[in-house]
Design a protein around this motif. Structure first.
Motif, PDB file in Angstrom:
ATOM      1  N   TYR A   1       0.879  -1.167   0.000  1.00 16.11           N
ATOM      2  CA  TYR A   1       0.000   0.000   0.000  1.00 16.11           C
ATOM      3  C   TYR A   1       0.918   1.217   0.000  1.00 16.11           C
ATOM      4  O   TYR A   1       2.154   1.055  -0.074  1.00 16.11           O
ATOM      5  CB  TYR A   1      -0.968  -0.042   1.198  1.00 16.11           C
ATOM      6  CG  TYR A   1      -0.320   0.125   2.547  1.00 16.11           C
ATOM      7  CD1 TYR A   1       0.354  -0.937   3.158  1.00 16.11           C
ATOM      8  CD2 TYR A   1      -0.354   1.334   3.219  1.00 16.11           C
ATOM      9  CE1 TYR A   1       0.954  -0.779   4.387  1.00 16.11           C
ATOM     10  CE2 TYR A   1       0.256   1.491   4.458  1.00 16.11           C
ATOM     11  CZ  TYR A   1       0.905   0.427   5.025  1.00 16.11           C
ATOM     12  OH  TYR A   1       1.510   0.576   6.247  1.00 16.11           O
ATOM     13  N   LEU A   2       0.361   2.413   0.007  1.00 14.30           N
ATOM     14  CA  LEU A   2       1.212   3.596  -0.106  1.00 14.30           C
ATOM     15  C   LEU A   2       1.262   4.397   1.191  1.00 14.30           C
ATOM     16  O   LEU A   2       0.243   4.546   1.874  1.00 14.30           O
ATOM     17  CB  LEU A   2       0.709   4.515  -1.232  1.00 14.30           C
ATOM     18  CG  LEU A   2       0.719   3.932  -2.640  1.00 14.30           C
ATOM     19  CD1 LEU A   2       0.201   4.975  -3.637  1.00 14.30           C
ATOM     20  CD2 LEU A   2       2.105   3.464  -3.062  1.00 14.30           C
ATOM     21  N   HIS A   3       2.456   4.887   1.496  1.00 14.00           N
ATOM     22  CA  HIS A   3       2.626   5.878   2.555  1.00 14.00           C
ATOM     23  C   HIS A   3       2.676   7.236   1.867  1.00 14.00           C
ATOM     24  O   HIS A   3       3.521   7.466   1.001  1.00 14.00           O
ATOM     25  CB  HIS A   3       3.937   5.654   3.305  1.00 14.00           C
ATOM     26  CG  HIS A   3       3.894   4.497   4.251  1.00 14.00           C
ATOM     27  ND1 HIS A   3       4.992   4.093   5.000  1.00 14.00           N
ATOM     28  CD2 HIS A   3       2.881   3.661   4.599  1.00 14.00           C
ATOM     29  CE1 HIS A   3       4.651   3.076   5.758  1.00 14.00           C
ATOM     30  NE2 HIS A   3       3.382   2.778   5.535  1.00 14.00           N
ATOM     31  N   VAL A   4       1.784   8.132   2.235  1.00 14.38           N
ATOM     32  CA  VAL A   4       1.665   9.430   1.565  1.00 14.38           C
ATOM     33  C   VAL A   4       2.001  10.542   2.556  1.00 14.38           C
ATOM     34  O   VAL A   4       1.370  10.654   3.611  1.00 14.38           O
ATOM     35  CB  VAL A   4       0.220   9.641   1.044  1.00 14.38           C
ATOM     36  CG1 VAL A   4       0.113  10.964   0.291  1.00 14.38           C
ATOM     37  CG2 VAL A   4      -0.216   8.471   0.164  1.00 14.38           C
ATOM     38  N   TYR A   5       3.024  11.336   2.223  1.00 12.63           N
ATOM     39  CA  TYR A   5       3.376  12.507   3.034  1.00 12.63           C
ATOM     40  C   TYR A   5       2.969  13.745   2.258  1.00 12.63           C
ATOM     41  O   TYR A   5       3.287  13.868   1.072  1.00 12.63           O
ATOM     42  CB  TYR A   5       4.891  12.576   3.274  1.00 12.63           C
ATOM     43  CG  TYR A   5       5.407  11.570   4.281  1.00 12.63           C
ATOM     44  CD1 TYR A   5       5.586  11.921   5.615  1.00 12.63           C
ATOM     45  CD2 TYR A   5       5.721  10.276   3.890  1.00 12.63           C
ATOM     46  CE1 TYR A   5       6.065  11.009   6.537  1.00 12.63           C
ATOM     47  CE2 TYR A   5       6.205   9.353   4.813  1.00 12.63           C
ATOM     48  CZ  TYR A   5       6.372   9.722   6.133  1.00 12.63           C
ATOM     49  OH  TYR A   5       6.843   8.821   7.043  1.00 12.63           O
ATOM     50  N   THR A   6       2.281  14.667   2.914  1.00  8.46           N
ATOM     51  CA  THR A   6       1.927  15.900   2.216  1.00  8.46           C
ATOM     52  C   THR A   6       2.403  17.113   3.008  1.00  8.46           C
ATOM     53  O   THR A   6       2.549  17.061   4.235  1.00  8.46           O
ATOM     54  CB  THR A   6       0.404  16.014   1.988  1.00  8.46           C
ATOM     55  OG1 THR A   6      -0.241  16.020   3.259  1.00  8.46           O
ATOM     56  CG2 THR A   6      -0.119  14.876   1.149  1.00  8.46           C
ATOM     57  N   GLU A   7       2.637  18.188   2.259  1.00 10.60           N
ATOM     58  CA  GLU A   7       3.131  19.440   2.849  1.00 10.60           C
ATOM     59  C   GLU A   7       2.285  20.600   2.373  1.00 10.60           C
ATOM     60  O   GLU A   7       1.833  20.594   1.214  1.00 10.60           O
ATOM     61  CB  GLU A   7       4.552  19.711   2.357  1.00 10.60           C
ATOM     62  CG  GLU A   7       5.616  19.128   3.230  1.00 10.60           C
ATOM     63  CD  GLU A   7       6.997  19.608   2.796  1.00 10.60           C
ATOM     64  OE1 GLU A   7       7.899  19.402   3.569  1.00 10.60           O
ATOM     65  OE2 GLU A   7       7.146  20.183   1.695  1.00 10.60           O
ATOM     66  N   SER A   8       2.143  21.611   3.183  1.00  8.22           N
ATOM     67  CA  SER A   8       1.429  22.870   2.901  1.00  8.22           C
ATOM     68  C   SER A   8       0.184  22.652   2.022  1.00  8.22           C
ATOM     69  O   SER A   8      -0.715  21.928   2.415  1.00  8.22           O
ATOM     70  CB  SER A   8       2.384  23.920   2.338  1.00  8.22           C
ATOM     71  OG  SER A   8       3.057  23.436   1.231  1.00  8.22           O
ATOM     72  N   ASP A   9       0.151  23.235   0.814  1.00 14.83           N
ATOM     73  CA  ASP A   9      -1.073  23.182   0.007  1.00 14.83           C
ATOM     74  C   ASP A   9      -1.534  21.755  -0.321  1.00 14.83           C
ATOM     75  O   ASP A   9      -2.720  21.506  -0.516  1.00 14.83           O
ATOM     76  CB  ASP A   9      -0.865  23.925  -1.325  1.00 14.83           C
ATOM     77  CG  ASP A   9      -0.728  25.418  -1.092  1.00 14.83           C
ATOM     78  OD1 ASP A   9      -0.954  25.841   0.063  1.00 14.83           O
ATOM     79  OD2 ASP A   9      -0.396  26.126  -2.053  1.00 14.83           O
ATOM     80  N   GLU A  10      -0.586  20.840  -0.400  1.00  9.35           N
ATOM     81  CA  GLU A  10      -0.949  19.447  -0.696  1.00  9.35           C
ATOM     82  C   GLU A  10      -1.925  18.900   0.345  1.00  9.35           C
ATOM     83  O   GLU A  10      -2.763  18.050   0.026  1.00  9.35           O
ATOM     84  CB  GLU A  10       0.289  18.551  -0.687  1.00  9.35           C
ATOM     85  CG  GLU A  10       1.197  18.676  -1.898  1.00  9.35           C
ATOM     86  CD  GLU A  10       2.354  17.690  -1.792  1.00  9.35           C
ATOM     87  OE1 GLU A  10       2.764  17.154  -2.823  1.00  9.35           O
ATOM     88  OE2 GLU A  10       2.849  17.457  -0.677  1.00  9.35           O
ATOM     89  N   CYS A  11      -1.802  19.389   1.590  1.00  9.64           N
ATOM     90  CA  CYS A  11      -2.661  18.864   2.662  1.00  9.64           C
ATOM     91  C   CYS A  11      -4.131  19.177   2.382  1.00  9.64           C
ATOM     92  O   CYS A  11      -5.019  18.397   2.753  1.00  9.64           O
ATOM     93  CB  CYS A  11      -2.261  19.453   4.018  1.00  9.64           C
ATOM     94  SG  CYS A  11      -0.567  19.103   4.446  1.00  9.64           S
ATOM     95  N   ASP A  12      -4.377  20.319   1.707  1.00  7.69           N
ATOM     96  CA  ASP A  12      -5.769  20.696   1.417  1.00  7.69           C
ATOM     97  C   ASP A  12      -6.459  19.671   0.519  1.00  7.69           C
ATOM     98  O   ASP A  12      -7.678  19.574   0.488  1.00  7.69           O
ATOM     99  CB  ASP A  12      -5.816  22.073   0.724  1.00  7.69           C
ATOM    100  CG  ASP A  12      -5.191  23.142   1.605  1.00  7.69           C
ATOM    101  OD1 ASP A  12      -5.108  22.911   2.831  1.00  7.69           O
ATOM    102  OD2 ASP A  12      -4.773  24.183   1.062  1.00  7.69           O
ATOM    103  N   GLU A  13      -5.642  18.920  -0.240  1.00  6.58           N
ATOM    104  CA  GLU A  13      -6.192  17.888  -1.127  1.00  6.58           C
ATOM    105  C   GLU A  13      -6.793  16.728  -0.337  1.00  6.58           C
ATOM    106  O   GLU A  13      -7.619  15.982  -0.853  1.00  6.58           O
ATOM    107  CB  GLU A  13      -5.082  17.300  -2.012  1.00  6.58           C
ATOM    108  CG  GLU A  13      -4.494  18.253  -3.008  1.00  6.58           C
ATOM    109  CD  GLU A  13      -5.357  18.372  -4.248  1.00  6.58           C
ATOM    110  OE1 GLU A  13      -5.962  17.358  -4.624  1.00  6.58           O
ATOM    111  OE2 GLU A  13      -5.439  19.476  -4.788  1.00  6.58           O
ATOM    112  N   ILE A  14      -6.325  16.541   0.903  1.00  8.81           N
ATOM    113  CA  ILE A  14      -6.753  15.328   1.617  1.00  8.81           C
ATOM    114  C   ILE A  14      -7.451  15.572   2.947  1.00  8.81           C
ATOM    115  O   ILE A  14      -8.065  14.662   3.481  1.00  8.81           O
ATOM    116  CB  ILE A  14      -5.587  14.329   1.822  1.00  8.81           C
ATOM    117  CG1 ILE A  14      -4.411  14.977   2.555  1.00  8.81           C
ATOM    118  CG2 ILE A  14      -5.113  13.743   0.511  1.00  8.81           C
ATOM    119  CD1 ILE A  14      -3.359  13.961   2.948  1.00  8.81           C
ATOM    120  N   VAL A  15      -7.354  16.767   3.499  1.00  8.24           N
ATOM    121  CA  VAL A  15      -8.046  16.997   4.784  1.00  8.24           C
ATOM    122  C   VAL A  15      -8.910  18.246   4.746  1.00  8.24           C
ATOM    123  O   VAL A  15      -8.582  19.237   4.084  1.00  8.24           O
ATOM    124  CB  VAL A  15      -7.082  17.128   5.992  1.00  8.24           C
ATOM    125  CG1 VAL A  15      -6.525  15.808   6.436  1.00  8.24           C
ATOM    126  CG2 VAL A  15      -5.979  18.114   5.709  1.00  8.24           C
TER     127      VAL A  15
END
Ligand SMILES: CC(C)(COP(=O)(O)OP(=O)(O)OC[C@H]1O[C@@H](n2cnc3c(N)ncnc32)[C@H](O)[C@@H]1OP(=O)(O)O)[C@@H](O)C(=O)NCCC(=O)NCCS
Length: 193
Positions: A138-152
């Motif tokens: 499966y995938l481990h996904v790390y997000t930063e700054s604007d990327e976080c808006d895509e998932i939370v």
């Protein structure tokens, strides 16, 4: 070199060995400040040279099927930590640690071992070359700054999410990989003892 059981007085050296051994891997920021302890029985071994811990292995194992492992057909164990300092690699130390852990697991009637590891090719090859077979990922996904808006979606006013760590277990892995900058494939391997 001696292989021996971990003792509580090894804590600081254990933590240092682990963090330095992970620096050149996909787990580079997976830092522990104290050694992990496990709810279930475990084999915890260290490799020592001149009083210095240069390698380590932890395997947590089950006494009731399915309490530790992902698959539950046999009694199993999971390698929670395996690391050798970079300057001591390719000398067979991890192989000796693994073999010694397997010997102890068999004494405890454990029939198989699982390990989850990220996408470092040489680490995946290391397991495959020791008889482990790939089961799933499966995938481990790390997000930063604007990327976080895509998932939370933030529910608290004036609270901004700056970093996230998430697991993706769906089928659209290519889409996820194209969307976010830092992704790791987390691979499950198994070995029958
Ligand atoms: C994987 C690891 C434990 C192997 O330790 P080791 O003591 O060097 O392993 P051994 O000497 O027993 O085995 C040597 C094998 O590993 C390969 N290897 C070890 N380090 C390597 C490196 N930096 N680059 C490429 N290959 C490497 C050797 O080529 C050799 O290959 P083989 O499978 O054909 O025999 C070690 O590289 C490590 O600590 N990696 C970082 C921690 C980690 O990612 N742990 C796994 C998370 S679950």
């Amino acid at each position: 070199m001696i292989i021996r059981k971990y003792t509580d007085s090894d804590n600081l050296q254990w933590v240092r060995c682990r963090v330095l051994s992970l620096l050149d891997t996909a787990y580079f920021d997976n830092v522990l400040r104290e050694k992990e302890h496990y709810q279930n029985p475990s084999i915890e071994l260290v490799a020592e040279v001149d009083g210095k811990i240069i390698g380590l292995i932890d395997v947590e194992y089950e006494i009731e099927r399915g309490t530790v492992c992902y698959y539950n057909k046999q009694l199993g164990g999971v390698i929670r930590n395996l690391a050798v300092l970079p300057e001591y690699r390719k000398l067979g130390i991890a192989t000796v640690l693994l073999n010694e852990a397997i010997r102890s697991l068999k004494v405890n009637e454990i029939e198989r071992v699982e390990v989850w590891t990220r996408d470092d090719k040489w680490v995946n090859d290391w397991y495959k070359n020791r008889g482990f077979s790939f089961k799933k990922f499966y995938l481990h996904v790390y997000t930063e700054s604007d990327e976080c808006d895509e998932i939370v979606k933030v529910k608290v006013e004036k609270l901004h999410v700056c970093n996230c760590f998430a697991h993706y277990v769906g089928e659209n892995t290519e889409e996820i990989k194209s969307k976010f900058k830092r992704i790791h494939k987390c691979n499950l391997y198994e070995l029958y003892l």
